[in-house]
Design a protein around this motif. Structure first.
Motif, PDB file in Angstrom:
ATOM      1  N   LYS A 262      26.123  10.135 -24.999  1.00  0.00           N
ATOM      2  CA  LYS A 262      27.179   9.267 -24.493  1.00  0.00           C
ATOM      3  C   LYS A 262      28.400   9.354 -25.410  1.00  0.00           C
ATOM      4  O   LYS A 262      28.262   9.342 -26.638  1.00  0.00           O
ATOM      5  N   ALA A 264      32.494   7.792 -25.925  1.00  0.00           N
ATOM      6  CA  ALA A 264      33.536   6.830 -25.585  1.00  0.00           C
ATOM      7  C   ALA A 264      34.517   6.777 -26.739  1.00  0.00           C
ATOM      8  O   ALA A 264      34.113   6.831 -27.910  1.00  0.00           O
ATOM      9  N   ASN A 268      34.177   2.416 -27.603  1.00  0.00           N
ATOM     10  CA  ASN A 268      34.513   1.362 -26.656  1.00  0.00           C
ATOM     11  C   ASN A 268      34.294   1.875 -25.227  1.00  0.00           C
ATOM     12  O   ASN A 268      35.076   2.675 -24.719  1.00  0.00           O
ATOM     13  N   TYR A 269      33.228   1.403 -24.577  1.00  0.00           N
ATOM     14  CA  TYR A 269      32.852   1.916 -23.260  1.00  0.00           C
ATOM     15  C   TYR A 269      33.594   1.234 -22.121  1.00  0.00           C
ATOM     16  O   TYR A 269      33.431   1.613 -20.966  1.00  0.00           O
ATOM     17  N   HIS A 273      34.377   6.425 -20.589  1.00  0.00           N
ATOM     18  CA  HIS A 273      33.194   6.956 -21.241  1.00  0.00           C
ATOM     19  C   HIS A 273      32.568   8.073 -20.405  1.00  0.00           C
ATOM     20  O   HIS A 273      32.791   8.179 -19.193  1.00  0.00           O
ATOM     21  N   THR A 275      28.746  10.189 -19.844  1.00  0.00           N
ATOM     22  CA  THR A 275      27.305  10.221 -20.073  1.00  0.00           C
ATOM     23  C   THR A 275      26.738  11.521 -19.528  1.00  0.00           C
ATOM     24  O   THR A 275      26.910  11.830 -18.339  1.00  0.00           O
TER      25      THR A 275
END
Length: 405
Positions: A262, A264, A268-269, A273, A275
């Motif tokens: 992951k 970001a 900070n998502y 972001h 995945t």
């Protein structure tokens, strides 16, 4: 009553009042978190082994309640409402207690819960970035495997996140079919073991990798099943999209490898972001022992034949990018290779799925998703190549717990 006794009684009463107030102020101890997840959809065609059907339907709608029972235990109850053949079905997906104060990083969970094998399985399906689980999950785990049992897990005191655990389950939904109704299934049918390790990559990224093993004591076919298995195959073709939470293809041993990354900006998502995730499954020892011996003799005379291999496998790769607070897009490709008994031999099957989704999130509690799926089957339960369009909404009401990594 003496003055000293009155003072002591007053202090005791005050302490009791403070204790009661402390519990009252903690909503998790007095008022459980209650939530509902509404899942509705329209789908242009049916998909193999899917719980969703063609047309309008109600998907995986949840009613959940959870709370700290006291300072030692946590409890959760999750009921699922679904529509099938015009009838409303109510099922119990979770009903478990979890320890909160065991020493040395240990914890236990008992009751009905999602198994922790693989990456996606321990997450509720409404958290997915696609309308359905990958084909490999639908084939080998019945979309998502939950069961009655016990889990013991351990989190190691290391710099990297490292957890491991073992589970024992009843295993009814993982049983190989019994055509004659004469099989004596083991009451504890499934055992699992898993380990997961993860960490950070600078300020922007994090990762997790896992290995899992599932032992299915009731997963191997029996010789008695073979007499009528061809008739069963015909019935399966006729009802190829039958609604079921059971695994469609089983074996004694299932091995799973998973990985997720992951990213970001500054961790900070909220605004942006990415995945990336993938899993590989291999299911072995699904044939009756007599069939294995026959295949071995045939290999000696004719060499190795792919149709008689004693494993089934599948995998997927997924990428989901939230490019703004309200919009995300995802791409997923997966395939599953299984074998179906036909007369006195097994026929190989393959299903490939390419999926593209676009989702609008007005808030953390609401999602509207448009998804395109291209499915290609090679002798897979009689399906034809098809393009499927799904329009889905997922709405959350009430206090809902945090999602898994």
């Amino acid at each position: 009553m003496t003055i000293s006794t009155m003072r002591l009684t007053g202090v005791a009463a005050a302490c009791a009042l403070i204790s009661i107030n402390a519990y009252a102020e903690d909503s998790s101890l007095t008022n459980p978190a209650i939530s509902a997840v509404l899942d509705g959809y329209y789908q242009s065609a049916e998909r193999p082994m899917s719980e969703r059907v063609e047309g309008f339907g109600l998907g995986h709608t949840e009613l959940a309640m959870s709370a700290n029972i006291d300072d030692m235990f946590y409890g959760k109850l999750t009921a699922v409402v679904e529509m099938h053949d015009g009838e409303t079905e109510l099922g119990l997906e979770e009903a478990f207690i979890q320890t909160m104060a065991m020493p040395y990083g240990l914890s236990m969970r008992a009751g009905r819960f999602l198994s922790d094998i693989g990456y996606l399985n321990n997450q509720h399906v409404h958290t997915d970035a696609f309308s359905d689980r990958p084909a490999v999950y639908r084939a080998f785990l019945g979309s998502h495997y939950f069961d009655d049992g016990l889990r013991v897990s351990y989190v190691a005191p290391t710099d990297l996140y490292w957890t491991m655990g073992a589970e024992a389950f009843k295993g009814d939904s993982m049983q190989a079919e019994d055509e004659h109704g004469e099989r004596d299934y083991k009451t504890i049918g499934v055992y699992t073991a898993f380990t997961k390790i993860g960490g950070d990559v600078g300020q922007n990224g994090s990762w997790q990798a896992g290995l899992s093993y599932l032992r299915n004591e009731n997963g191997r076919m029996t010789a008695e099943e073979h007499d009528d298995h061809d008739d069963h195959a015909a019935v399966q073709d006729e009802h190829e999209h039958e609604h079921s939470h059971s695994a469609q293809y089983t074996g004694e041993n299932t091995y799973v490898a998973d990985f997720v990354y992951k990213w970001a900006p500054n961790g900070n998502y909220k605004y942006q972001h990415l995945t990336l995730s993938g899993e590989y499954f291999r299911v072995t020892d699904f044939k009756a022992l007599e069939e294995e011996h026959d295949d071995h003799d045939e290999h000696d005379e004719h060499g190795h034949d792919d149709s008689s291999k004693d494993y089934q496998d599948g995998w997927y790769l997924s990428g989901v990018y939230q490019f703004s607070p309200k919009w995300s897009a995802g791409v997923r490709y997966g395939q599953v290779d299984t074998q179906l008994m036909h007369d006195d031999h097994f026929d190989p099957q393959k299903l490939k799925e390419t999926e593209v989704s676009l989702a609008w999130h007005h808030s953390h509690f609401s999602t509207v998703r448009l998804q395109y799926t291209n499915q290609q089957g090679t002798n897979f339960e009689g399906i034809e190549d098809d393009n499927v369009i799904t329009l889905q909404y997922v709405m959350t009401l009430g206090a809902h717990g945090a999602h898994q990594f």
